[in-house]
Design an enzyme around this catalytic site. Structure first.
Site, PDB file in Angstrom:
ATOM      1  N   ASN A  11     -22.470  13.752 -47.340  1.00 27.93           N
ATOM      2  CA  ASN A  11     -23.107  15.043 -47.589  1.00 27.93           C
ATOM      3  C   ASN A  11     -24.527  14.764 -48.074  1.00 27.93           C
ATOM      4  OD1 ASN A  11     -23.925  17.578 -48.414  1.00 27.93           O
ATOM      5  ND2 ASN A  11     -22.476  17.731 -50.105  1.00 27.93           N
ATOM      6  N   LYS A  13     -26.866  16.811 -48.621  1.00 24.32           N
ATOM      7  CA  LYS A  13     -27.411  17.872 -49.481  1.00 24.32           C
ATOM      8  C   LYS A  13     -28.849  18.204 -49.054  1.00 24.32           C
ATOM      9  CE  LYS A  13     -24.141  16.669 -53.074  1.00 24.32           C
ATOM     10  NZ  LYS A  13     -23.816  16.638 -54.504  1.00 24.32           N
ATOM     11  N   HIS A  97     -18.276  23.967 -51.623  1.00 23.95           N
ATOM     12  CA  HIS A  97     -18.834  22.946 -52.518  1.00 23.95           C
ATOM     13  C   HIS A  97     -19.217  23.593 -53.847  1.00 23.95           C
ATOM     14  CE1 HIS A  97     -21.358  19.755 -54.135  1.00 23.95           C
ATOM     15  NE2 HIS A  97     -20.814  18.951 -53.246  1.00 23.95           N
ATOM     16  N   GLU A  99     -21.629  23.303 -55.679  1.00 25.23           N
ATOM     17  CA  GLU A  99     -23.030  23.763 -55.741  1.00 25.23           C
ATOM     18  C   GLU A  99     -23.174  25.145 -55.111  1.00 25.23           C
ATOM     19  OE1 GLU A  99     -24.396  19.136 -55.755  1.00 25.23           O
ATOM     20  OE2 GLU A  99     -24.701  20.286 -53.920  1.00 25.23           O
ATOM     21  N   GLU A 169     -13.234  17.265 -55.606  1.00 23.69           N
ATOM     22  CA  GLU A 169     -14.464  16.832 -56.259  1.00 23.69           C
ATOM     23  C   GLU A 169     -14.515  17.380 -57.683  1.00 23.69           C
ATOM     24  OE1 GLU A 169     -17.771  15.713 -53.313  1.00 23.69           O
ATOM     25  OE2 GLU A 169     -17.883  17.869 -53.587  1.00 23.69           O
ATOM     26  N   GLY A 175     -22.647  13.626 -58.909  1.00 21.12           N
ATOM     27  CA  GLY A 175     -24.035  13.304 -59.193  1.00 21.12           C
ATOM     28  C   GLY A 175     -24.300  12.894 -60.631  1.00 21.12           C
ATOM     29  N   SER A 214     -19.476  10.993 -57.278  1.00 13.23           N
ATOM     30  CA  SER A 214     -20.059   9.693 -57.619  1.00 13.23           C
ATOM     31  C   SER A 214     -19.300   8.524 -56.987  1.00 13.23           C
ATOM     32  CB  SER A 214     -20.168   9.527 -59.142  1.00 13.23           C
ATOM     33  OG  SER A 214     -21.024  10.515 -59.700  1.00 13.23           O
TER      34      SER A 214
END
Length: 256
Positions: A11, A13, A97, A99, A169, A175, A214
């Site tokens: 991904n 991003k 996701h 985000e 996730e 991250g 991560s």
């Protein structure tokens, strides 16, 4: 029961450029030449799907995308449809996701509608689920994962997960450099598979459950030794061909 083939997906991003896309894919093709036993996909920003579609020709790398809308066409300014993604050869589409859930206020119900749109179009949904740090500390991991999966099951039935991908996730690990331990991740993956198995063992046996959060070239191999971790959804490490290749090779080796 046939063994599940792992899927490692990058991904990207909000990163990249035309030149970067061509360069990274060229690097991946070189690094992954002859690697078998693991499906590989990349999800560049939608702006670069054309460059990516051309660049991956002649390789085993599949194309994905980071989002999709529920509408197929019409007066929906700024949106991207399943038909457009198919037009560029995209196959694996990330939805839900954290985000998107956070910054765009996407609800479980809205994400289930995206899931339905992808299934109808013959595309593969990669449904991201996972808990925040506060939820994790409050012992709500299973509750959150159940809610996010059941939004799809309640709307479409458990069979919707045939040929689909779930990416667990934990938000606290995305991250941040903090990854769940292999044992922690396995426990949640086993719970997710068990939750689906309660409705259909056959669906649970074949659904790909990736770990994300991560994942890097240092921790991937140990994660993939776990029986219910079927690959990874990789963020930062997917922007470097050598690191991403190490992850793919680790998945192929662990699941061989």
């Amino acid at each position: 029961m046939a063994a599940r083939k792992p899927l490692v997906m990058g991904n990207w991003k909000l990163n990249g450029s035309k030149a970067f896309t061509k360069e990274l894919i060229a690097g991946l093709k070189a690094e992954l030449s002859g690697v078998e036993g693991c499906d590989v996909a990349i999800a560049p920003p939608v702006m670069y799907l054309a460059e990516a579609e051309t660049a991956i020709k002649g390789s085993q790398i599949a194309l994905g995308s980071q989002n999709v809308d529920v509408n197929v066409q019409g007066a929906f300014t700024g949106d991207i449809s399943t038909a457009m993604l198919k037009d560029f050869g995209a196959k694996y589409i990330i939805i839900g996701h954290s985000e998107r859930r956070t910054y765009h206020k996407e609800s479980d119900e809205f994400i289930a509608k995206k899931f339905a749109a992808l299934k109808e179009a013959g595309l593969v949904p990669v449904l991201c689920i996972g808990e925040s740090e506060a939820e994790n500390e409050a012992g709500k991991t299973e509750e959150v994962c159940t809610r996010q999966i059941d939004a799809v099951i309640n709307a479409l039935g458990v069979e919707a997960f045939n040929g689909a991908v779930i990416a667990y996730e934990p938000i606290w690990a995305i991250g941040t450099g903090k990854s769940a331990t292999p044992a922690q991740a396995q426990a949640v993956h086993a719970f997710i598979r068990g939750h689906i198995a309660a409705k259909s063992q056959a669906v649970a046996d074949q659904v790909i459950i990736q770990y994300g959060g991560s994942v890097n070239d240092a921790n991937a191999a140990e994660l993939f030794t776990q029986p219910d971790i079927d690959g990874a959804l990789v963020g930062g490490a997917s922007l470097k061909a050598p690191a991403f290749a190490v992850i793919v090779k680790a998945a192929a080796k662990a699941k061989a």
